[in-house]
Design an enzyme around this catalytic site. Structure first.
Site, PDB file in Angstrom:
ATOM      1  N   LYS A   1       0.821  -1.106   0.228  1.00 54.02           N
ATOM      2  CA  LYS A   1      -0.064  -0.174  -0.047  1.00 54.02           C
ATOM      3  C   LYS A   1       0.968   1.217  -0.060  1.00 54.02           C
ATOM      4  O   LYS A   1       0.743   2.134  -0.748  1.00 54.02           O
ATOM      5  CB  LYS A   1      -0.865  -0.033   1.238  1.00 54.02           C
TER       6      LYS A   1
ATOM      7  N   ARG B   1       2.939   5.845  -3.505  1.00 45.78           N
ATOM      8  CA  ARG B   1       4.094   6.526  -3.880  1.00 45.78           C
ATOM      9  C   ARG B   1       4.319   6.401  -5.370  1.00 45.78           C
ATOM     10  O   ARG B   1       4.544   7.339  -6.213  1.00 45.78           O
ATOM     11  CB  ARG B   1       5.308   6.371  -3.148  1.00 45.78           C
TER      12      ARG B   1
ATOM     13  N   GLY C   1      -4.870   7.987   5.050  1.00 44.73           N
ATOM     14  CA  GLY C   1      -3.885   9.049   5.798  1.00 44.73           C
ATOM     15  C   GLY C   1      -2.640   9.433   4.724  1.00 44.73           C
ATOM     16  O   GLY C   1      -2.340  10.560   4.661  1.00 44.73           O
TER      17      GLY C   1
ATOM     18  N   ARG D   1      -8.250  12.653  12.307  1.00 48.36           N
ATOM     19  CA  ARG D   1      -6.973  12.481  12.584  1.00 48.36           C
ATOM     20  C   ARG D   1      -6.150  13.850  12.479  1.00 48.36           C
ATOM     21  O   ARG D   1      -6.538  14.548  11.733  1.00 48.36           O
ATOM     22  CB  ARG D   1      -6.581  11.454  11.442  1.00 48.36           C
TER      23      ARG D   1
ATOM     24  N   SER E   1       7.557   9.851  11.674  1.00 50.14           N
ATOM     25  CA  SER E   1       6.148   9.653  10.534  1.00 50.14           C
ATOM     26  C   SER E   1       6.857   9.603   9.263  1.00 50.14           C
ATOM     27  O   SER E   1       7.399  10.857   8.854  1.00 50.14           O
ATOM     28  CB  SER E   1       5.261  10.874  10.865  1.00 50.14           C
TER      29      SER E   1
ATOM     30  N   ASP F   1       2.286  -0.562  11.974  1.00 44.56           N
ATOM     31  CA  ASP F   1       1.085  -1.028  11.554  1.00 44.56           C
ATOM     32  C   ASP F   1       0.822  -2.601  11.916  1.00 44.56           C
ATOM     33  O   ASP F   1      -0.470  -3.177  11.803  1.00 44.56           O
ATOM     34  CB  ASP F   1       1.003  -0.964   9.746  1.00 44.56           C
TER      35      ASP F   1
ATOM     36  N   LYS G   1      -4.473   6.504  14.683  1.00 44.63           N
ATOM     37  CA  LYS G   1      -4.461   5.594  13.453  1.00 44.63           C
ATOM     38  C   LYS G   1      -6.028   5.956  13.167  1.00 44.63           C
ATOM     39  O   LYS G   1      -6.906   6.491  13.574  1.00 44.63           O
ATOM     40  CB  LYS G   1      -4.034   4.342  13.622  1.00 44.63           C
TER      41      LYS G   1
ATOM     42  N   ARG H   1      -6.070   2.346  18.168  1.00 44.41           N
ATOM     43  CA  ARG H   1      -5.774   1.100  18.299  1.00 44.41           C
ATOM     44  C   ARG H   1      -5.579   0.581  19.567  1.00 44.41           C
ATOM     45  O   ARG H   1      -5.698  -0.822  19.416  1.00 44.41           O
ATOM     46  CB  ARG H   1      -4.697   0.817  16.920  1.00 44.41           C
TER      47      ARG H   1
ATOM     48  N   ARG I   1      -7.161  -2.839   9.834  1.00 39.34           N
ATOM     49  CA  ARG I   1      -6.485  -3.843  10.659  1.00 39.34           C
ATOM     50  C   ARG I   1      -6.852  -4.424  11.925  1.00 39.34           C
ATOM     51  O   ARG I   1      -6.570  -5.473  12.308  1.00 39.34           O
ATOM     52  CB  ARG I   1      -4.781  -3.190  11.002  1.00 39.34           C
TER      53      ARG I   1
HETATM   54  C1  S3P Z   1       2.704   5.287   6.270  1.00 38.55           C
HETATM   55  C2  S3P Z   1       3.202   5.668   7.125  1.00 38.55           C
HETATM   56  C3  S3P Z   1       2.947   5.197   8.599  1.00 38.55           C
HETATM   57  C4  S3P Z   1       2.029   3.950   8.508  1.00 38.55           C
HETATM   58  C5  S3P Z   1       0.838   3.987   7.268  1.00 38.55           C
HETATM   59  C6  S3P Z   1       1.526   4.167   6.243  1.00 38.55           C
HETATM   60  C7  S3P Z   1       3.410   5.738   4.896  1.00 38.55           C
HETATM   61  O1  S3P Z   1       2.208   6.271   9.011  1.00 38.55           O
HETATM   62  O2  S3P Z   1       1.189   3.646   9.775  1.00 38.55           O
HETATM   63  O3  S3P Z   1       0.033   3.093   7.309  1.00 38.55           O
HETATM   64  O4  S3P Z   1       2.972   4.946   3.849  1.00 38.55           O
HETATM   65  O5  S3P Z   1       4.198   6.609   4.681  1.00 38.55           O
HETATM   66  P1  S3P Z   1       2.803   7.421   9.648  1.00 38.55           P
HETATM   67  O6  S3P Z   1       4.004   8.037   8.996  1.00 38.55           O
HETATM   68  O7  S3P Z   1       1.862   8.294  10.340  1.00 38.55           O
HETATM   69  O8  S3P Z   1       3.458   6.707  11.277  1.00 38.55           O
END
Ligand code: S3P
Length: 461
Positions: A19, A24, A91, A119, A163, A349, A376, A380, A421
């Site tokens: 994912k 990206r 997100g 969020r 993050s 995750d 999240k 969670r 999840r």
């Molecule tokens: C992700 C980064 C993580 C992860 C999310 C996907 C990403 O979040 O929990 O499922 O693709 O960059 P955070 O960057 O907020 O930790």
């Protein structure tokens, strides 16, 4: 969805594309010059949200199952959308695309579903504002409007939270900024050895050597953005302290990309097979980026029998296959059952499924330093604690994690809290429990893994 206990998981499976990497690949291909074919693109609803937002921005793409052809608009070829971009539950979509939108000539409004609207977005608003962007939000939440035509300046940003989404947002905005922007995920220490303060950009740095240099230091957060920007021809520099920088005059050049399968999706199968004696399951072509494989290391540390084989690198990401064997009794870690510290961001995750795993360990498991879980798709920590208690597990809740004792799980009615999840983790709990489990709202699994229940049914014995 009703789940009954099973004896073992056996067979060989392939899972949908990662994912994080799919998001990206679609976004970078969209702002690249030329046409990119992405294969094994994730089947998740979240990745579809990204494609839909890009289409609203005038990016043409064609999709045939897991193959997506993106006709890049170039860095400055996006068009003003006619309506707000709907990021759904994703997100990653909203936080990454914000970086791109900050560099456009038009205003864009971003919206999401109920969960996404709860969020925090301040974590991306703050660095973007430091770069000169103008953003209106609903007190740091969606809906959020990013004003166009603001000249962006470069910044040196140290993230207050670990993050990958924030890191990626800043690096994407950096492509539109004047000068070279850097982002660091570590709070600089004050030791005289710290190279943080005299950061210089090595001349002629090439991306491959940068990644090689940091082999011994695994970044706190996933590094797909850094790798993939390099793949699309951007000169990404990573200094000795892990600080990543890109220059505002970078262009992206289209280049076909093959997405590995999602190790976070694999984790549900790794745990289920580990806990069911007689299991022998192989998962092919999984992404084994070191910033994502902490879950495998932790499962092994607690006694899971997982073998990695056939490893190679495909489109700048490490991939390989995993074979997992079931165990009669998982010892856990008799020394310390604590999972805490820097490793947490690398398995953020996977914590819901690690909690389920913990119930099957002689040592139990304690997870700390994971307060990020509270923001999240659901809270969670609360979702895991509530549902494990419904199944009769011994759980202690902390602000930043939980302690779980070895428990004989009983089938129960589980609330997914509309969190993919949580739905999948508790489907696995249902497989190892006594009696029937019902997952309410199980269809939310489609947010990351629409084929989850079908794939699981195919290997249950
Ligand atoms: C992700 C980064 C993580 C992860 C999310 C996907 C990403 O979040 O929990 O499922 O693709 O960059 P955070 O960057 O907020 O930790």
């Amino acid at each position: 969805m009703k789940i009954s206990p099973v004896k073992s998981l056996n067979g060989t499976i392939s899972l949908p594309g990662d994912k994080s990497i799919s998001h990206r690949a679609a976004m970078f291909a969209a702002i690249a010059d030329g046409t990119t074919t992405i294969t094994n693109f994730g089947s998740s609803a979240d990745c579809a949200s990204t494609l839909a937002c890009l289409a609203q921005l005038g990016v043409r793409s064609e999709r045939d199952g897991a193959t997506v052809i993106v006709h890049g608009a170039g860095k400055y070829g996006l068009k003003k959308p006619e309506s707000p971009l709907d990021c759904g539950n994703s997100g990653t979509t909203v936080r990454l695309i914000s970086g791109i939108l900050a560099g456009q000539k038009f205003d864009t409004t971003l919206v999401g579903d109920e969960s996404l609207s709860r969020r925090p977005m301040k974590r991306v608003v703050t660095p973007l504002e430091l770069m000169g962007a103008e953003i209106e939000s609903n007190d740091g939440k969606l809906p959020m409007t990013i004003r166009g035509s603001r000249a962006l300046n470069s910044i040196d940003y140290t993230m207050p939270v670990a993050s990958a989404q924030v890191k990626s947002c800043v690096l994407l905005a950096a492509l539109y900024a004047d000068g070279r922007t850097s982002v660091s995920e570590r709070v600089p220490d004050s030791s005289p050895d710290s190279k943080f303060h005299d950061f210089t950009i090595p001349k002629n740095a090439d991306f491959k050597s940068q990644v090689a240099n940091r082999k011994s230091k695994i970044p706190l957060t996933r590094d797909h953005t850094e790798r993939m920007l390099g793949w699309f021809g951007v000169n990404v520099v990573i200094d000795d302290s892990g600080r990543v920088s890109v220059s505002g005059d970078s262009r992206l050049t289209a280049r076909d990309f093959k997405v590995p399968s999602d190790v976070s999706s694999a984790a549900f199968f790794l745990v289920a097979a580990s806990c069911l004696p007689g299991s022998d399951l192989t998962i092919e072509n999984v992404g084994l980026n070191p910033t994502r494989t902490a879950v495998i290391d932790v499962l092994r540390r607690f006694g899971a029998k997982i073998e990695r084989f056939g490893e190679s690198e495909v489109s700048c990401e490490p991939v390989g296959s995993l074979r997992v064997l079931g165990s009669d009794a998982l010892p856990g870690d008799p020394g310390s059952n604590l999972v805490d510290g820097d490793i947490i961001a690398n398995l953020i995750d996977e914590i819901p499924i690690l909690a389920v795993f913990g119930t099957q360990l002689k040592s139990g498991i304690e997870i700390r330093g994971a307060a990020e879980l509270r923001v999240k798709e659901s809270d969670r920590i609360a979702s895991v604690v509530e549902n494990l208690r419904r199944m009769g597990a011994a759980v202690e809740e902390f602000e930043d994690g939980f302690r779980i004792g070895r428990s004989d799980l009983k089938g129960a009615v589980i609330d997914s809290f509309d969190d993919h999840r949580i739905a999948m983790a508790f489907a696995v709990a249902g497989l190892v429990a006594e009696g029937e489990t019902e997952i309410l709202g199980a269809e939310c699994a489609g947010v990351s893994f629409p084929e989850f229940f079908e794939t699981l049914a195919g290997v249950c014995r």
